[in-house]
Design a protein around this motif. Structure first.
Motif, PDB file in Angstrom:
ATOM      1  N   CYS A  26      -2.874  22.078 -24.689  1.00 47.73           N
ATOM      2  CA  CYS A  26      -1.885  21.674 -25.702  1.00 47.73           C
ATOM      3  C   CYS A  26      -1.462  20.224 -25.504  1.00 47.73           C
ATOM      4  CB  CYS A  26      -0.673  22.591 -25.644  1.00 47.73           C
ATOM      5  SG  CYS A  26      -0.987  24.280 -26.214  1.00 47.73           S
ATOM      6  N   LYS A  27      -1.294  19.814 -24.253  1.00 44.77           N
ATOM      7  CA  LYS A  27      -0.922  18.430 -23.965  1.00 44.77           C
ATOM      8  C   LYS A  27      -2.021  17.470 -24.412  1.00 44.77           C
ATOM      9  CE  LYS A  27       2.106  19.296 -19.978  1.00 44.77           C
ATOM     10  NZ  LYS A  27       2.252  19.116 -18.504  1.00 44.77           N
ATOM     11  N   ALA A  28      -3.269  17.821 -24.143  1.00 47.90           N
ATOM     12  CA  ALA A  28      -4.387  16.958 -24.527  1.00 47.90           C
ATOM     13  C   ALA A  28      -4.512  16.869 -26.047  1.00 47.90           C
ATOM     14  CB  ALA A  28      -5.688  17.487 -23.919  1.00 47.90           C
ATOM     15  N   ILE A  29      -4.299  17.978 -26.730  1.00 50.87           N
ATOM     16  CA  ILE A  29      -4.333  17.969 -28.197  1.00 50.87           C
ATOM     17  C   ILE A  29      -3.213  17.095 -28.742  1.00 50.87           C
ATOM     18  CG2 ILE A  29      -3.923  19.408 -30.242  1.00 50.87           C
ATOM     19  CD1 ILE A  29      -5.444  21.660 -28.784  1.00 50.87           C
ATOM     20  N   SER A  30      -2.016  17.251 -28.176  1.00 49.88           N
ATOM     21  CA  SER A  30      -0.871  16.449 -28.614  1.00 49.88           C
ATOM     22  C   SER A  30      -1.133  14.962 -28.444  1.00 49.88           C
ATOM     23  CB  SER A  30       0.380  16.864 -27.841  1.00 49.88           C
ATOM     24  OG  SER A  30       1.488  16.086 -28.210  1.00 49.88           O
ATOM     25  N   ALA A  31      -1.748  14.603 -27.318  1.00 49.22           N
ATOM     26  CA  ALA A  31      -2.043  13.194 -27.060  1.00 49.22           C
ATOM     27  C   ALA A  31      -3.025  12.646 -28.084  1.00 49.22           C
ATOM     28  CB  ALA A  31      -2.600  13.029 -25.645  1.00 49.22           C
ATOM     29  N   ASP A  32      -4.034  13.434 -28.430  1.00 52.64           N
ATOM     30  CA  ASP A  32      -5.021  12.972 -29.407  1.00 52.64           C
ATOM     31  C   ASP A  32      -4.425  12.888 -30.811  1.00 52.64           C
ATOM     32  OD1 ASP A  32      -6.943  12.625 -27.515  1.00 52.64           O
ATOM     33  OD2 ASP A  32      -8.118  14.402 -28.029  1.00 52.64           O
ATOM     34  N   VAL A  33      -3.504  13.785 -31.133  1.00 54.23           N
ATOM     35  CA  VAL A  33      -2.813  13.696 -32.421  1.00 54.23           C
ATOM     36  C   VAL A  33      -1.977  12.421 -32.474  1.00 54.23           C
ATOM     37  CG1 VAL A  33      -1.026  14.737 -33.883  1.00 54.23           C
ATOM     38  CG2 VAL A  33      -2.819  16.177 -32.884  1.00 54.23           C
ATOM     39  N   ASP A  34      -1.274  12.123 -31.379  1.00 60.35           N
ATOM     40  CA  ASP A  34      -0.466  10.899 -31.314  1.00 60.35           C
ATOM     41  C   ASP A  34      -1.323   9.642 -31.480  1.00 60.35           C
ATOM     42  OD1 ASP A  34       1.862  12.305 -31.010  1.00 60.35           O
ATOM     43  OD2 ASP A  34       1.972  12.060 -28.831  1.00 60.35           O
ATOM     44  N   GLU A  35      -2.552   9.714 -30.958  1.00 64.07           N
ATOM     45  CA  GLU A  35      -3.439   8.556 -31.022  1.00 64.07           C
ATOM     46  C   GLU A  35      -4.286   8.540 -32.294  1.00 64.07           C
ATOM     47  OE1 GLU A  35      -5.729   8.623 -27.454  1.00 64.07           O
ATOM     48  OE2 GLU A  35      -3.985   8.328 -26.136  1.00 64.07           O
ATOM     49  N   ASN A  36      -4.023   9.514 -33.180  1.00 59.56           N
ATOM     50  CA  ASN A  36      -4.736   9.608 -34.462  1.00 59.56           C
ATOM     51  C   ASN A  36      -6.238   9.828 -34.316  1.00 59.56           C
ATOM     52  OD1 ASN A  36      -2.448   9.265 -36.189  1.00 59.56           O
ATOM     53  ND2 ASN A  36      -2.475   7.061 -35.733  1.00 59.56           N
ATOM     54  N   THR A  37      -6.653  10.401 -33.172  1.00 59.90           N
ATOM     55  CA  THR A  37      -8.061  10.768 -33.009  1.00 59.90           C
ATOM     56  C   THR A  37      -8.297  12.227 -33.379  1.00 59.90           C
ATOM     57  OG1 THR A  37      -7.702  11.289 -30.669  1.00 59.90           O
ATOM     58  CG2 THR A  37      -8.436   9.045 -31.209  1.00 59.90           C
ATOM     59  N   LEU A  38      -7.209  12.938 -33.666  1.00 53.94           N
ATOM     60  CA  LEU A  38      -7.288  14.328 -34.100  1.00 53.94           C
ATOM     61  C   LEU A  38      -6.206  14.570 -35.138  1.00 53.94           C
ATOM     62  CD1 LEU A  38      -8.459  17.247 -33.707  1.00 53.94           C
ATOM     63  CD2 LEU A  38      -6.671  17.583 -31.983  1.00 53.94           C
ATOM     64  N   GLN A  39      -6.585  15.204 -36.250  1.00 48.62           N
ATOM     65  CA  GLN A  39      -5.632  15.515 -37.307  1.00 48.62           C
ATOM     66  C   GLN A  39      -5.120  16.949 -37.133  1.00 48.62           C
ATOM     67  OE1 GLN A  39      -4.710  12.970 -39.353  1.00 48.62           O
ATOM     68  NE2 GLN A  39      -6.139  11.839 -38.018  1.00 48.62           N
ATOM     69  N   ILE A  40      -3.827  17.139 -37.347  1.00 43.23           N
ATOM     70  CA  ILE A  40      -3.231  18.462 -37.157  1.00 43.23           C
ATOM     71  C   ILE A  40      -3.952  19.519 -37.983  1.00 43.23           C
ATOM     72  CG2 ILE A  40      -1.157  19.854 -37.577  1.00 43.23           C
ATOM     73  CD1 ILE A  40       0.514  17.493 -36.714  1.00 43.23           C
ATOM     74  N   GLU A  41      -4.324  19.177 -39.212  1.00 47.23           N
ATOM     75  CA  GLU A  41      -4.977  20.159 -40.074  1.00 47.23           C
ATOM     76  C   GLU A  41      -6.375  20.541 -39.583  1.00 47.23           C
ATOM     77  OE1 GLU A  41      -5.134  16.068 -42.127  1.00 47.23           O
ATOM     78  OE2 GLU A  41      -3.678  17.297 -41.024  1.00 47.23           O
ATOM     79  N   ASP A  42      -6.919  19.768 -38.640  1.00 48.13           N
ATOM     80  CA  ASP A  42      -8.244  20.085 -38.092  1.00 48.13           C
ATOM     81  C   ASP A  42      -8.169  20.990 -36.861  1.00 48.13           C
ATOM     82  OD1 ASP A  42      -9.524  18.554 -40.018  1.00 48.13           O
ATOM     83  OD2 ASP A  42      -9.427  16.731 -38.807  1.00 48.13           O
ATOM     84  N   ILE A  43      -6.957  21.311 -36.425  1.00 48.20           N
ATOM     85  CA  ILE A  43      -6.812  22.158 -35.240  1.00 48.20           C
ATOM     86  C   ILE A  43      -7.007  23.614 -35.628  1.00 48.20           C
ATOM     87  CG2 ILE A  43      -5.284  22.892 -33.374  1.00 48.20           C
ATOM     88  CD1 ILE A  43      -3.821  20.204 -33.677  1.00 48.20           C
TER      89      ILE A  43
END
Length: 234
Positions: A144-161
């Motif tokens: 969850c922490k790694a996902i949150s970090a990537d969302v913050d860095e815009n390398t992962l979109q919430i809707e893609d989780i």
């Protein structure tokens, strides 16, 4: 062994080493030594049986609460055996990876883990996943922490989780566990691979791990072959 019915991903909770030592009037460290010797034989037998992925719960985050002398011995055992396993695993074409946190592990153990992983990184026969300083809840939190970090860095979109995305953020991106084996008579999963065990079949045996030989392994697989896996459909 019927290859069709062999689990793709087998997980084993390695349990009973200390009880085995007490049963044989030996100090605890001898149980761990015999347990690790058995572990290598079971890995070989599982690979020969057609298992592609093997996850082994060898040391939990909670195990650091044990007697300091026992923990120190286990760390030395891991360091020695991981270093010595590299050539053997590479020769057998078995890739080795590790799941768990590196915090609290001494540098020599981390060095041995890195060496074993590096030496076998190109192997393709099977994958052995040592779960060391591992906890299932910790793994989910870390993901969850790694996902949150990537969302913050815009390398992962919430809707893609989704579930597939989440799996890639676990310590290792491995297939779901098909079959869980726990030795020593305990009937619980003890915070092991909580996400990956969602639809796993489970097998609990009273046999202490140092006594869990190839015949015991084959008996467990026969039980697995008699199960009907419906994944909630029926």
């Amino acid at each position: 062994m019927n290859q069709i019915s062999v689990p793709n991903h087998l997980a084993i909770i390695v349990d009973g080493n200390r009880r085995w030592a007490r049963k044989h009037h030996m100090p605890a460290f001898m149980g761990h030594k015999h347990g690790f010797d058995r572990l290598e034989k079971i890995i070989d037998h599982a690979v020969k049986s057609g298992v592609s992925y093997i996850s082994l719960f060898v040391f939990s985050t909670e195990n650091f609460r044990r007697d300091a002398n026992e923990v120190d011995y286990l760390m030395e055992l891991f360091c020695k055996n991981f270093s010595e396993m590299a050539a053997k695993m590479k020769r057998k074409n078995i890739k080795v990876v590790f799941s768990g946190r590196r915090t609290n592990l001494i540098p020599s153990v981390i060095d041995a883990m890195n060496y074993l992983s590096s030496e076998t990184q190109d192997c393709t026969q099977s994958i052995v996943n040592f779960c060391l300083n591992y906890g299932g809840r910790a793994e989910i939190v870390d993901a969850c922490k790694a996902i949150s970090a990537d969302v913050d860095e815009n390398t992962l979109q919430i809707e893609d989780i989704n579930e597939t995305t989440f799996t890639r953020y676990l310590y290792q991106d491995l297939p779901p566990v098909d079959f869980l084996v726990r030795t020593s008579g305990e009937i619980r999963i003890s915070n092991f691979m909580l996400w990956q065990l969602a639809y796993a079949e489970m097998y609990f045996t009273d046999v202490l791990f140092p006594d869990f030989d190839e015949a015991c392994f084959d008996e467990a697989l026969r039980v697995y072959q008699c199960r009907s896996r419906r994944f909630g459909v029926d």
